[in-house]
Design an enzyme around this catalytic site. Structure first.
Site, mmCIF file in Angstrom:
data_model
loop_
_atom_site.group_PDB
_atom_site.id
_atom_site.type_symbol
_atom_site.label_atom_id
_atom_site.label_comp_id
_atom_site.label_asym_id
_atom_site.label_seq_id
_atom_site.Cartn_x
_atom_site.Cartn_y
_atom_site.Cartn_z
ATOM 1 N N HIS A 192 -0.256 -5.306 19.701
ATOM 2 C CA HIS A 192 0.641 -5.163 18.057
ATOM 3 C C HIS A 192 0.462 -3.943 18.383
ATOM 4 O O HIS A 192 0.261 -2.609 18.756
ATOM 5 C CB HIS A 192 -0.622 -5.615 17.027
ATOM 6 N N CYS A 229 1.005 -0.844 -0.100
ATOM 7 C CA CYS A 229 0.070 0.221 0.022
ATOM 8 C C CYS A 229 1.384 1.163 -0.464
ATOM 9 O O CYS A 229 2.359 1.457 0.239
ATOM 10 C CB CYS A 229 -1.117 -0.104 1.004
ATOM 11 N N HIS A 289 5.536 -5.967 8.611
ATOM 12 C CA HIS A 289 5.689 -7.227 8.627
ATOM 13 C C HIS A 289 5.973 -8.077 7.327
ATOM 14 O O HIS A 289 5.080 -8.369 6.964
ATOM 15 C CB HIS A 289 4.054 -7.710 9.214
ATOM 16 N N GLU A 293 1.096 -1.502 16.650
ATOM 17 C CA GLU A 293 -0.141 0.099 15.848
ATOM 18 C C GLU A 293 -1.049 0.011 16.740
ATOM 19 O O GLU A 293 -1.423 0.803 17.217
ATOM 20 C CB GLU A 293 -0.717 -0.752 14.649
ATOM 21 N N CYS A 345 3.278 5.691 8.964
ATOM 22 C CA CYS A 345 2.138 5.371 8.164
ATOM 23 C C CYS A 345 0.966 6.947 8.469
ATOM 24 O O CYS A 345 0.376 6.969 9.085
ATOM 25 C CB CYS A 345 1.558 4.690 7.311
#
Length: 202
Positions: free
Chosen positions: A144, A24, A54, A146, A116
């Protein structure tokens, strides 16, 4: 998967798979910033606070370029003692927690922020929730990277990892009896690691 031609045969039908599916925009941006940092600071000690993304191939490439990956311990904490003043520290696409950024700032290092922008946009949203006195419901696994970065930007939050948990939370909020201490204790135990210490489901 193991075929070098990326071909899968099943019931007489051959499926040809793409070797790379692409990234992306946010991940592409993160990779480009990280590789550029390595080229821009060839003589500096470079660190990254987590996997960049990842993807083993991308992370392995950074390893070969002598980028030091800060590992997490069993408590999900990171040891920044190996980072010295003047070093270059890259933040991964997932971002970093508020405490991590404060600690790095105190070390007087150069930051290459590859977070991001869509992740950062979520941070702006949860900050708005906080200013308005609202609770943020975060979709993600609580441990996680994020999610950890996002919840560090919140004052009051709960993390739900899937539709089942989201429905459980919604049903409890809408129908639970505030005087049912046993049900509340069960709820809080279920989300003990996934919500802020003062989260109130009522």
């Amino acid at each position: 998967k193991d075929d070098p031609n990326y071909m899968l045969e099943k019931d007489g039908v051959e499926f040809y798979l793409a070797k790379d599916h692409g990234f992306c925009w946010g991940v592409e941006r993160s990779i480009n910033l990280a590789y550029s940092a390595v080229e821009t600071f060839p003589d500096a000690q470079l660190h990254i606070t987590n996997e960049l993304i990842h993807n083993p191939m991308v992370n392995d490439k950074l390893h070969t370029k002598n980028v030091n990956f800060i590992e997490k311990d069993e408590n999900n904490s990171k040891d920044f003692s190996q980072i010295d003043e003047g070093d270059i520290v890259m933040l991964p696409a997932f971002g970093a927690t508020l405490d991590e950024m404060k600690e790095l700032d105190s070390k007087n290092v150069k930051i290459v922020d590859t977070t991001c922008p869509w992740v950062a946009k979520v941070w702006n949203t949860v900050h708005t929730h906080q200013v308005r006195g609202l609770t943020s419901v975060i979709h993600g696994k609580y441990a996680h990277e994020e999610t950890m970065a996002t919840k560090s930007m919140c004052e009051t939050y709960i993390c739900v990892k899937d539709v089942k948990e989201a429905e459980y939370v919604a049903n409890f909020i809408l129908s639970a009896d505030e005087d049912d201490e046993e049900a509340t204790a069960e709820f809080m135990a279920k989300f003990s690691k996934a919500c802020s210490s003062h989260f109130n489901p009522h």
